[in-house]
Design an enzyme around this catalytic site. Structure first.
Site, PDB file in Angstrom:
ATOM      1  CG  PHE A 187      41.770  31.206  29.075  1.00 54.71           C
ATOM      2  CD1 PHE A 187      40.630  30.917  28.602  1.00 54.71           C
ATOM      3  CD2 PHE A 187      42.438  32.322  28.682  1.00 54.71           C
ATOM      4  CE1 PHE A 187      39.826  32.176  28.252  1.00 54.71           C
ATOM      5  CE2 PHE A 187      41.715  33.305  28.258  1.00 54.71           C
ATOM      6  CZ  PHE A 187      40.336  33.125  28.132  1.00 54.71           C
TER       7      PHE A 187
ATOM      8  CE1 TYR B 176      32.671  37.049  45.785  1.00 52.12           C
ATOM      9  CE2 TYR B 176      33.358  38.831  44.537  1.00 52.12           C
ATOM     10  CZ  TYR B 176      33.761  37.963  45.438  1.00 52.12           C
ATOM     11  OH  TYR B 176      34.855  37.763  45.599  1.00 52.12           O
TER      12      TYR B 176
ATOM     13  NE  ARG C 197      28.086  36.089  35.923  1.00 57.67           N
ATOM     14  CZ  ARG C 197      28.901  35.888  35.072  1.00 57.67           C
ATOM     15  NH1 ARG C 197      29.900  36.651  34.678  1.00 57.67           N
ATOM     16  NH2 ARG C 197      28.398  34.885  34.177  1.00 57.67           N
TER      17      ARG C 197
ATOM     18  NE  ARG D   3      37.338  44.019  38.726  1.00 56.38           N
ATOM     19  CZ  ARG D   3      37.134  42.811  38.467  1.00 56.38           C
ATOM     20  NH1 ARG D   3      37.889  42.020  38.720  1.00 56.38           N
ATOM     21  NH2 ARG D   3      35.859  42.743  38.295  1.00 56.38           N
TER      22      ARG D   3
ATOM     23  CD  GLN E  45      33.122  35.078  29.569  1.00 53.63           C
ATOM     24  OE1 GLN E  45      33.228  36.028  30.274  1.00 53.63           O
ATOM     25  NE2 GLN E  45      32.595  33.641  30.155  1.00 53.63           N
TER      26      GLN E  45
ATOM     27  CG  ASN F 245      40.933  39.482  38.150  1.00 54.43           C
ATOM     28  OD1 ASN F 245      40.617  40.773  38.439  1.00 54.43           O
ATOM     29  ND2 ASN F 245      40.511  38.842  37.449  1.00 54.43           N
TER      30      ASN F 245
ATOM     31  CD  GLN G 117      37.265  40.873  27.900  1.00 55.21           C
ATOM     32  OE1 GLN G 117      37.253  41.113  26.766  1.00 55.21           O
ATOM     33  NE2 GLN G 117      36.509  39.636  28.350  1.00 55.21           N
TER      34      GLN G 117
ATOM     35  NE  ARG H  88      37.305  34.917  39.205  1.00 50.80           N
ATOM     36  CZ  ARG H  88      37.518  35.581  40.223  1.00 50.80           C
ATOM     37  NH1 ARG H  88      37.939  35.297  41.065  1.00 50.80           N
ATOM     38  NH2 ARG H  88      38.052  36.773  39.631  1.00 50.80           N
ATOM     39  CB  VAL H  89      39.585  34.184  32.645  1.00 49.80           C
ATOM     40  CG1 VAL H  89      40.662  35.167  33.484  1.00 49.80           C
ATOM     41  CG2 VAL H  89      40.037  34.223  31.307  1.00 49.80           C
TER      42      VAL H  89
HETATM   43  N1  UDP Z   1      36.443  35.223  30.434  1.00 45.98           N
HETATM   44  C1  UDP Z   1      36.769  34.927  29.417  1.00 45.98           C
HETATM   45  N2  UDP Z   1      36.819  33.433  29.279  1.00 45.98           N
HETATM   46  C2  UDP Z   1      36.189  32.604  30.509  1.00 45.98           C
HETATM   47  C3  UDP Z   1      36.196  33.436  31.737  1.00 45.98           C
HETATM   48  C4  UDP Z   1      36.444  34.489  31.896  1.00 45.98           C
HETATM   49  O1  UDP Z   1      36.830  35.438  28.480  1.00 45.98           O
HETATM   50  O2  UDP Z   1      36.256  31.234  30.208  1.00 45.98           O
HETATM   51  C5  UDP Z   1      36.876  36.664  30.831  1.00 45.98           C
HETATM   52  C6  UDP Z   1      35.688  37.419  31.530  1.00 45.98           C
HETATM   53  O3  UDP Z   1      34.608  37.808  30.708  1.00 45.98           O
HETATM   54  C7  UDP Z   1      36.362  38.709  32.069  1.00 45.98           C
HETATM   55  C8  UDP Z   1      37.925  38.071  32.384  1.00 45.98           C
HETATM   56  O4  UDP Z   1      37.851  36.933  31.650  1.00 45.98           O
HETATM   57  O5  UDP Z   1      36.562  39.745  31.286  1.00 45.98           O
HETATM   58  C9  UDP Z   1      38.230  37.918  33.819  1.00 45.98           C
HETATM   59  O6  UDP Z   1      37.271  36.958  34.154  1.00 45.98           O
HETATM   60  P1  UDP Z   1      37.297  36.409  35.931  1.00 45.98           P
HETATM   61  O7  UDP Z   1      35.933  35.670  36.062  1.00 45.98           O
HETATM   62  O8  UDP Z   1      38.646  35.374  35.946  1.00 45.98           O
HETATM   63  O9  UDP Z   1      37.657  37.339  36.683  1.00 45.98           O
HETATM   64  P2  UDP Z   1      36.872  38.626  36.866  1.00 45.98           P
HETATM   65  O10 UDP Z   1      35.643  38.944  35.846  1.00 45.98           O
HETATM   66  O11 UDP Z   1      36.399  39.049  38.331  1.00 45.98           O
HETATM   67  O12 UDP Z   1      37.933  39.941  36.526  1.00 45.98           O
END
Ligand code: UDP
Length: 326
Positions: free
Chosen positions: A203, A155, A152, A288, A216, A184, A221, A198-199
């Site tokens: 969800f 990006y 990744r 973050r 994940q 975010n 986190q 995105r998360v």
């Molecule tokens: N994440 C998760 N399940 C998902 C998508 C994301 O647990 O279906 C987690 C991902 O590992 C990260 C957080 O949610 O720790 C935020 O992910 P996202 O891609 O939304 O934003 P970013 O990683 O850029 O902060």
């Protein structure tokens, strides 16, 4: 004294953040013209349907990485075109990079010709990956902890390059510029693909279908989630400010673990399917959180709490598709 702006060019104006911005700009009676340039790769014309009949809006279907001419002049040029879904930038690393290099250069050139203020939309991902939770939020001057050679990486590297190109080209042209680093941002019109969206959309989509939410890693986190309306408020304040700082974080300062986010969404949607834990992505940052001192000093404060924002996002999900419901 707040600035009066009449003519905007918005690259990526049919996307998630771009379309909310365009809508807001057209609410202002001082706005004379908003020109959107978008290749509709991730955005869509429907995102602009509420303003489509406004005669001040012009939409040009074009990829900014290809050369293009616009004959109008602008007061402000904003570069929001991006490939922002991890699944997309894994399969399309070259467009992910070029939109920040060649595409960015093309837009800076348009800004130069009009002496327009230039806004480059970067990302909080430029701060890189932390395997601990820093005691303080990330300030705009924090050192980056970027890890290279990951799937990744295009990006964040594209965004870092885009920031540097913006800074040095705009300085050499003596053109005013601002780099925005969003943290975010979520809300209606986010991409809802669950291949790896995105998360928050992931969800919500799973919870509406009464499926378990896939967290994940262990879910410890930390992220901070900023509702799109708050984000656009911050952007408007920056746009109208006579002398904004050159790099600005915009995000919520409220830390939320991914596990507690999953619990919140399951509770709101009465989803009894619970949570499953899947593999954590390598080198994904543990934490973050922004330092929002700079944007706060311009008079901004986020007002929408997470539960309220998630509820409004769920309402939007329901309006776009009944297929999410069982
Ligand atoms: N994440 C998760 N399940 C998902 C998508 C994301 O647990 O279906 C987690 C991902 O590992 C990260 C957080 O949610 O720790 C935020 O992910 P996202 O891609 O939304 O934003 P970013 O990683 O850029 O902060």
């Amino acid at each position: 004294m707040s600035k009066v702006i009449q003519k905007y060019l918005v690259a990526g104006g049919a996307g998630f953040i771009g379309s909310h911005l365009v809508t807001r700009l057209l609410e202002n009676p001082n706005t004379k013209r908003v020109t959107v340039v978008d290749n509709f790769s991730t955005g869509s014309p429907e995102n602009l349907s509420s303003v489509a009949s406004d005669p001040r809006l012009e939409v040009i279907a074009h990829d900014i990485t290809d050369n293009f001419e616009v004959h109008d002049d602008f007061d402000v040029v904003l570069h929001l075109a991006a490939i922002a879904n991890p699944s997309d930038y894994e399969v399309s690393p070259i467009p992910t990079l070029l939109v920040n290099s060649r595409g960015n250069e093309n837009l800076i050139d348009i800004a130069r010709r009009s002496s327009a203020q230039y806004f480059f939309f970067s990302s909080s991902e430029v701060y890189g990956s932390y395997d601990f939770i820093p005691r303080q939020g990330l300030s705009e001057d924090a050192l980056s902890q970027l890890v290279l050679n990951q799937l990744r990486t295009p990006y964040p590297i594209g965004k870092c390059y885009g920031e540097e190109l913006t800074k040095y080209l705009c300085r050499s042209y003596e053109n005013p510029y601002v780099v925005i680093r969003p943290f975010n941002v979520y809300g209606p019109r986010m991409d809802t693909k669950t291949t790896y969206g995105r998360v928050i959309p992931n969800f919500i989509a799973w919870a509406l279908q009464k499926q378990p939410l896939q967290v994940q890693g262990n879910g410890e986190q930390i992220r901070t989630f900023c509702h799109i309306d708050d984000f656009i408020n911050g952007l408007e304040i920056t746009l109208r400010h006579p002398a904004p700082p050159s790099v600005i974080n915009i995000g919520s300062p409220v830390p939320t673990s991914i596990f507690s986010l999953a619990q919140l969404i399951n509770r709101i949607l009465a989803n009894d399917a619970g949570i499953v834990f899947t593999e954590r992505y390598p080198h994904e940052t543990l934490s973050r959180i922004p330092d929002i001192g700079r944007i706060s000093s311009l008079g901004w404060k986020p007002a929408i709490n997470l539960e309220e924002g998630i509820k409004s996002t769920i309402q939007w999900f329901r309006t776009i598709s009944k297929s999410y419901e069982q």
